[in-house]
Scaffold this motif. Structure first.
Motif, short mmCIF file in Angstrom:
data_model
loop_
_atom_site.label_atom_id
_atom_site.label_comp_id
_atom_site.label_asym_id
_atom_site.label_seq_id
_atom_site.Cartn_x
_atom_site.Cartn_y
_atom_site.Cartn_z
N UNK A 65 -0.79 -14.63 -11.10
CA UNK A 65 0.33 -15.23 -12.14
C UNK A 65 1.70 -15.38 -11.52
N UNK A 66 2.19 -14.40 -10.78
CA UNK A 66 3.47 -14.78 -9.96
C UNK A 66 3.03 -14.28 -8.35
N UNK A 67 3.30 -15.08 -7.52
CA UNK A 67 3.10 -14.67 -5.85
C UNK A 67 4.32 -14.23 -5.54
N UNK A 68 4.33 -12.86 -5.52
CA UNK A 68 5.65 -12.28 -5.26
C UNK A 68 5.27 -11.10 -4.32
N UNK A 69 6.26 -11.05 -3.13
CA UNK A 69 6.07 -9.70 -2.56
C UNK A 69 7.45 -9.09 -2.91
N UNK A 70 7.29 -7.75 -3.61
CA UNK A 70 8.25 -7.23 -3.97
C UNK A 70 9.02 -6.41 -2.88
N UNK A 71 10.45 -6.40 -2.92
CA UNK A 71 11.29 -5.78 -2.02
C UNK A 71 11.37 -4.36 -2.48
N UNK A 72 10.81 -3.23 -1.91
CA UNK A 72 10.63 -1.89 -2.71
C UNK A 72 11.61 -1.07 -1.78
N UNK A 73 12.67 -0.29 -2.25
CA UNK A 73 13.45 0.55 -1.64
C UNK A 73 12.59 1.54 -0.89
N UNK A 74 12.87 2.09 0.35
CA UNK A 74 11.98 3.08 1.05
C UNK A 74 11.98 4.42 0.60
N UNK A 75 13.20 4.74 -0.18
CA UNK A 75 13.23 6.03 -1.20
C UNK A 75 12.46 5.83 -2.60
N UNK A 76 12.12 4.91 -2.89
CA UNK A 76 11.77 4.51 -4.38
C UNK A 76 10.49 3.78 -4.37
N UNK A 77 9.89 3.97 -5.71
CA UNK A 77 8.72 3.29 -5.87
C UNK A 77 8.88 1.70 -6.59
N UNK A 79 9.04 -0.76 -9.66
CA UNK A 79 9.67 -1.81 -9.45
C UNK A 79 11.43 -1.82 -8.54
N UNK A 80 11.53 -0.52 -7.90
CA UNK A 80 12.91 -0.33 -7.66
C UNK A 80 13.26 -0.87 -6.23
N UNK A 81 14.16 -1.92 -6.31
CA UNK A 81 14.82 -2.50 -5.12
C UNK A 81 15.90 -1.31 -4.85
N UNK A 82 16.97 -1.37 -5.82
CA UNK A 82 17.86 -0.30 -5.89
C UNK A 82 17.37 0.58 -7.34
N UNK A 83 18.33 1.34 -7.53
CA UNK A 83 18.00 2.43 -8.72
C UNK A 83 17.71 1.81 -10.10
N UNK A 84 18.52 0.47 -10.32
CA UNK A 84 18.37 -0.52 -11.54
C UNK A 84 17.95 -1.71 -11.38
N UNK A 85 18.04 -2.35 -9.87
CA UNK A 85 17.33 -3.68 -9.72
C UNK A 85 16.26 -4.08 -8.92
N UNK A 86 15.55 -5.13 -9.53
CA UNK A 86 14.56 -5.42 -8.63
C UNK A 86 14.74 -6.70 -7.96
#
Ligand code: GTQ
Ligand code: FE2
Length: 314
Positions: A65-77, A79-86
């Motif tokens: 559907x979407x070929x995406x590598x998510x950039x995930x924060x090392x401290x989070x799971x 869809x979290x890149x930051x606390x509020x942003x993906x």
């Protein structure tokens, strides 16, 4: 009162009733300053780009559907890149179509590589070039396609983590692969060209400049949740040190340097993506002429009266 009563006994009995004392965790529940869970981090394009390329051979857009590598924060799971942003890196290859869907979540795309793919948004077919910012407003059907040559890679910026707090996101597939669209007008409110942004940044003198993207229809931020901006830093120059309650995702459009964020030093170069958590003092230093794209959660914070920014001494 029971002679043998104790706080331990009270806590145990309260827990059975689904209640807990606030006073043992007052500072954690009502902290003296923001306590983001995200940590500062850099995602290196040099390391991720080959992995994205392999994903391109291993899975098609029909399956993914979407070929995406998510950039995930090392401290989070996710869809979290930051606390509020993906943030994610999306790849589309010539001839592919990423099928039409819509969702409440807002998305922006910042084009990293390639120049002939399109995003069709709510009937407008928007062709994308390196450095363009393309908007996918909430609840508009969108599909991506590629009728040109060579792989196309962009940075996806979404407000998905916000919907972990507010479970109000719906998604729907469209009945067909593509939502009917016609070529967008050259000045569509869905696309913001790099050349315009670069001209604004260059119009300001000095070693450092900052400009926000203004929505072509509202004059405000690009969405009600996410705002976007770009920064120019000349080689050898630096940004002021500041902190803000917004969480931020940065992408290095061009250049090389590092960012001091709290105690961390984030080295970056063209293609890299990095994040700054809420209220952490940060400063960029450029080793060569640099342009940074950024998006943040400032609009939603302003809507709830929680945006603060200050110049910082450190
Ligand atoms: O391109 O429509 O990275 O719906 C995450 C969710 C991209 C998209 C993402 C999405 C999309
Ligand atoms: Fe989407």
């Amino acid at each position: 009162m029971i002679a043998t009563d104790s706080l331990a006994r009270l806590f145990a009995e309260a827990a059975v009733e689904g209640a807990q004392p606030l006073w043992t965790m007052m500072d954690a529940m009502v902290p003296p300053r923001p306590q983001p869970k995200a940590v500062p981090h850099v995602w290196r394009y040099e390391a991720l780009r080959p992995l994205l390329g392999r994903a391109g051979t291993l899975v098609g857009t029909q399956d993914a559907e979407r070929r995406v590598l998510m950039l995930i924060n090392p401290a989070l799971a996710p869809p979290h890149t930051t606390d509020t942003l993906f943030a994610g890196l999306q790849l589309i290859l010539p001839g592919e179509v990423a099928p039409a869907h819509r969702h409440v979540a807002f998305a922006l795309r910042f084009i990293i590589e390639g120049d002939a793919a399109y995003t069709a948004v709510g009937g407008e077919k928007v062709t994308m070039r390196r450095g363009d910012l393309v908007l996918t407003p909430s609840w508009e059907y969108h599909d991506h396609g590629h009728e040109g040559e060579g792989p196309m890679v962009w940075l996806d910026g979404l407000d998905l983590p916000v919907y972990q707090f507010f479970p109000a996101n719906f998604a729907q597939p469209y009945s067909e692969e593509r939502f009917p669209s016609v070529e967008a007008a050259s000045d569509t409110h869905l696309r913001y060209c790099w050349a315009d942004m670069e001209a604004r940044l260059q119009a300001e003198d000095g070693p450092y400049s900052f400009a926000e993207y203004e929505h072509k229809q509202t004059g405000g931020p690009v969405s009600r949740v996410i705002g976007a901006a770009a920064e120019r830093i000349v080689g050898g120059g630096s940004s002021p040190t500041r902190r803000e309650t917004a969480g931020i995702v940065y992408h290095v459009y061009k250049g090389r340097g590092f960012t001091v964020a709290g105690d961390a030093r984030l080295e970056w170069e063209k293609g890299d993506t990095f994040c700054i958590p809420s209220w952490m003092p940060y400063r960029h230093e450029a080793a060569k002429d640099t342009y940074l794209f950024r998006y943040d959660d400032r609009p939603v914070l302003e809507a709830i009266g929680a945006y603060r920014r200050e110049a910082s001494a450190s």
